[in-house]
Design an enzyme around this catalytic site. Structure first.
Site, short mmCIF file in Angstrom:
data_model
loop_
_atom_site.label_atom_id
_atom_site.label_comp_id
_atom_site.label_asym_id
_atom_site.label_seq_id
_atom_site.Cartn_x
_atom_site.Cartn_y
_atom_site.Cartn_z
N GLU A 140 0.81 -1.22 0.00
CA GLU A 140 0.00 0.00 0.00
C GLU A 140 0.84 1.27 0.00
O GLU A 140 0.32 2.36 -0.25
CB GLU A 140 -0.93 0.00 1.22
CG GLU A 140 -2.04 -1.02 1.17
CD GLU A 140 -3.10 -0.70 0.12
OE1 GLU A 140 -3.08 0.42 -0.42
OE2 GLU A 140 -3.92 -1.58 -0.17
N GLU A 167 7.25 -22.12 7.68
CA GLU A 167 7.68 -21.19 8.73
C GLU A 167 8.68 -21.82 9.68
O GLU A 167 9.30 -21.14 10.49
CB GLU A 167 6.48 -20.69 9.52
CG GLU A 167 5.83 -21.71 10.43
CD GLU A 167 4.66 -21.13 11.21
OE1 GLU A 167 4.65 -21.33 12.45
OE2 GLU A 167 3.79 -20.50 10.61
#
EC number: 4.2.1.126
Length: 305
Positions: free
Chosen positions: A87, A118
């Site tokens: 953004e 992960e």
């Protein structure tokens, strides 16, 4: 089996006593419960205000000197980091390299769960090496439970390279100590659905990232008042927003604002400086460049010249 770490003591894994009968609630009661529990996010942000402010100051100074900001996470935490980074270019007209999101599993993990990835700290370290992180950069490791090996691998590699390191976790430091420069703990308590950290932990993490990135951009002079004067005018919605910013701050008509915006090359900040200091685009841009893009400083210099 003996190598599986016990995590039941972690705040994010504990059972929430307020939602023990979640599957027996009416729909309205369920919504009310979520609303009540989500109020904890505001308290968590308030309790972390000092650390968030420190992170904003450190990061803005680093980026002002040519450094970069990296968000590193896995699963929901990684997606939130990528979202916030994505953004920044349209909102603040930043170079895509300035704020980057790194997620375990890469782009594919944004749309499909890759939770097993992960557990590889070496992958986190390799991601940092691949971005050629240096002492100029800031690396934010995001992990709701604070234990994600991928994130720890990235933070350790960043420290070895001299980068500023920031941790963002939703468990107390005494449960999971993390050695970093700034330690942000966002404590929202056990989840409504036990262990589902996409809920309160995810919400409070998004709030913290909103504050961090916006605060940094404010410090970098990409905001005037509360207007996004570095907005990237790339579609009709943003073109309209740019026009309204000019109309509101200059009292020009919409047509006059459109003409000014066109003369500035659709750069709102430059358009404002051109109008207020009565400069052409070339001189105005040079003035902004000489003042690190800070409109107030450039305006003062332009009016004094």
């Amino acid at each position: 089996m003996e190598n599986i770490q016990e995590r039941g003591h972690l705040l994010t894994e504990q059972i929430n006593p307020n939602s023990q009968n979640l599957d027996q609630l009416s729909t309205v009661e369920l919504v009310d419960l979520f609303n009540t529990e989500d109020a904890q996010t505001l308290k968590a942000i308030a309790q972390a205000r000092i650390e968030l402010a420190q992170a904003i100051d450190v990061t803005s100074k680093a980026l002002g000197k040519g450094g970069r900001l990296f968000y590193v996470g896995a699963g929901t935490s990684g997606r939130l980091g990528v979202l916030d980074a994505a953004e920044c270019p349209p909102t603040f007209c930043t170079d895509p390299d300035m704020v980057q999101g790194i997620i375990a599993g890469g782009a594919a993990a944004l749309v499909r769960s890759s939770e097993n990835l992960e557990d590889r700290p070496q992958d986190g370290a390799e991601a940092i090496a691949g971005r050629k992180v240096t002492e100029k950069d800031v690396v934010v490791g995001i992990s709701a439970g604070g234990t994600t090996p991928y994130v720890h691998g990235a933070l350790n590699a960043a420290k070895q390279r001299g980068a500023t390191t920031i941790a963002m976790a939703c468990v107390p430091a005494e449960q999971v100590p993390i050695v970093v420069d700034i330690d942000i703990r966002l404590l929202t308590g056990p989840e409504v659905l036990a262990g589902s950290t996409r809920l309160k932990a995810g919400t409070v993490t998004k709030m913290a990232l909103n504050i961090l990135s916006t605060g940094v951009m404010v410090k970098l002079g990409k905001v005037y008042g509360n207007r996004m004067i570095d907005v990237s005018v790339t579609n009709t919605k943003l073109y309209d927003r740019a026009l309204r910013i000019l109309e509101e701050l200059t009292e020009l008509s919409r047509q006059e604002a459109a003409e000014l915006l066109d003369r500035s090359g659709k750069r709102v900040k430059l358009a404002l400086l051109m109008h207020w200091a009565e400069l052409d685009a070339e001189v105005g841009q040079l003035l902004l460049d000489n003042h690190h893009g800070n409109l107030r400083a450039a305006l003062q210099a332009g009016q004094n010249s």
